[in-house]
Design an enzyme around this catalytic site. Structure first.
Site, PDB file in Angstrom:
ATOM      1  CE  LYS A  47      21.943 -11.474  55.048  1.00  0.00           C
ATOM      2  NZ  LYS A  47      21.025 -10.333  55.248  1.00  0.00           N
ATOM      3  N   GLY A  48      28.584 -11.114  53.550  1.00  0.00           N
ATOM      4  CA  GLY A  48      29.583 -10.238  52.937  1.00  0.00           C
ATOM      5  C   GLY A  48      30.500 -10.926  51.945  1.00  0.00           C
ATOM      6  CD  GLU A 103      34.922 -12.991  57.042  1.00  0.00           C
ATOM      7  OE1 GLU A 103      34.247 -12.354  56.207  1.00  0.00           O
ATOM      8  OE2 GLU A 103      34.629 -13.014  58.235  1.00  0.00           O
ATOM      9  CG  ASP A 107      36.737  -3.345  60.795  1.00  0.00           C
ATOM     10  OD1 ASP A 107      37.469  -2.845  61.658  1.00  0.00           O
ATOM     11  OD2 ASP A 107      35.871  -2.693  60.187  1.00  0.00           O
ATOM     12  CE  LYS A 135      37.472  -1.166  57.488  1.00  0.00           C
ATOM     13  NZ  LYS A 135      36.298  -0.698  58.267  1.00  0.00           N
ATOM     14  CG  PHE A 156      31.639   1.253  57.864  1.00  0.00           C
ATOM     15  CD1 PHE A 156      31.774   0.193  58.763  1.00  0.00           C
ATOM     16  CD2 PHE A 156      30.607   1.209  56.940  1.00  0.00           C
ATOM     17  CE1 PHE A 156      30.894  -0.882  58.730  1.00  0.00           C
ATOM     18  CE2 PHE A 156      29.721   0.144  56.910  1.00  0.00           C
ATOM     19  CZ  PHE A 156      29.861  -0.902  57.810  1.00  0.00           C
ATOM     20  CB  VAL A 157      34.909   0.069  52.999  1.00  0.00           C
ATOM     21  CG1 VAL A 157      36.077   1.028  53.095  1.00  0.00           C
ATOM     22  CG2 VAL A 157      35.249  -1.272  53.649  1.00  0.00           C
ATOM     23  CG  ASP A 163      25.708  -4.864  55.160  1.00  0.00           C
ATOM     24  OD1 ASP A 163      26.744  -5.465  55.516  1.00  0.00           O
ATOM     25  OD2 ASP A 163      24.752  -4.656  55.929  1.00  0.00           O
ATOM     26  NE  ARG A 169      24.514  -7.666  52.381  1.00  0.00           N
ATOM     27  CZ  ARG A 169      25.272  -7.900  53.454  1.00  0.00           C
ATOM     28  NH1 ARG A 169      26.581  -8.024  53.329  1.00  0.00           N
ATOM     29  NH2 ARG A 169      24.730  -7.990  54.648  1.00  0.00           N
TER      30      ARG A 169
END
Ligand code: XMP
Ligand code: MG
Length: 183
Positions: A47-48, A103, A107, A135, A156-157, A163, A169
């Site tokens: 869902k990102g 995307e 990561d 990253k 972690f973002v 999320d 989100r």
């Protein structure tokens, strides 16, 4: 969750809404030029990528159809497992299409690496990657992503589609999640 409580969960803002929009507009110009004569298909990873897809497609001048795929590799953790499961497949056949995977973030790169290998077996004419964030220090596999919004540190973002356990989100900026939230 109340706004004041969300605020406490953020360590610092890395990319503001305005910075992201300006960068996506630049990337859209490149994509307009690169795909002027090509049959493009935007493939978003749920869902990102919802926010970046919605914004990016509206910066484009060319008409770009979109399709969606849902995969899972994280669960409720903050680390990628590299074991990818397809939860929802594409509706569009990829044969002959110039696929641009959209995307939220690269990561470890493990999810995307798996996805790209998988797409290669489906006969796309070409496959490129656009990611809002990357990253570089966290990547475990090399991914040749042509269109990158911002390189960020390995924290972690959250926000802008990203999320933690399905929260945050809708935040407009990209921010580092305060460690107290998950430790
Ligand atoms: P990998 O590590 O395989 O990442 O490149 C796969 C997907 O996991 C999500 N992801 C994140 N989500 N904050 C998030 O909220 C992060 O820092 C983060 N890193 C990875 C994201 O959906 C990515 O596509
Ligand atoms: Mg993603």
């Amino acid at each position: 969750m109340r706004a004041a409580d969300i605020e406490k969960d953020l360590d610092r803002v890395l990319v503001t809404e305005e910075q992201m929009q300006a960068r996506l507009a630049e990337l859209a110009k490149q994509v307009d030029a690169d795909y002027a004569d090509k049959d493009i298909l935007l493939v978003g990873v749920l869902k990102g990528a919802v926010m970046v897809m919605a914004d990016f497609v509206r910066h484009l001048q060319i008409d770009a159809p979109m399709d969606w795929m849902a995969v899972s590799s994280y669960g409720a953790s903050t680390k990628s497992s590299g074991v990818v499961q397809i939860r929802k497949d594409l509706d569009t056949p990829l044969e002959g299409k110039h696929v641009l995977v959209v995307e939220d973030i690269i990561d470890s790169g493990l999810t995307l690496n798996w996805l790209l290998e998988h797409f290669e077996t489906r006969g796309a004419a070409s496959i490129e990657v656009l990611a809002a964030l990357r990253k570089p220090d966290a990547m475990k596999v090399e991914i040749d992503a042509k269109y990158i919004g911002f390189d960020i540190p390995s924290d972690f973002v959250i926000g802008y589609g990203l999320d933690y356990a399905e929260r945050y989100r809708g935040l407009r900026d990209v921010a580092v999640l305060a460690p107290h939230v998950y430790s």
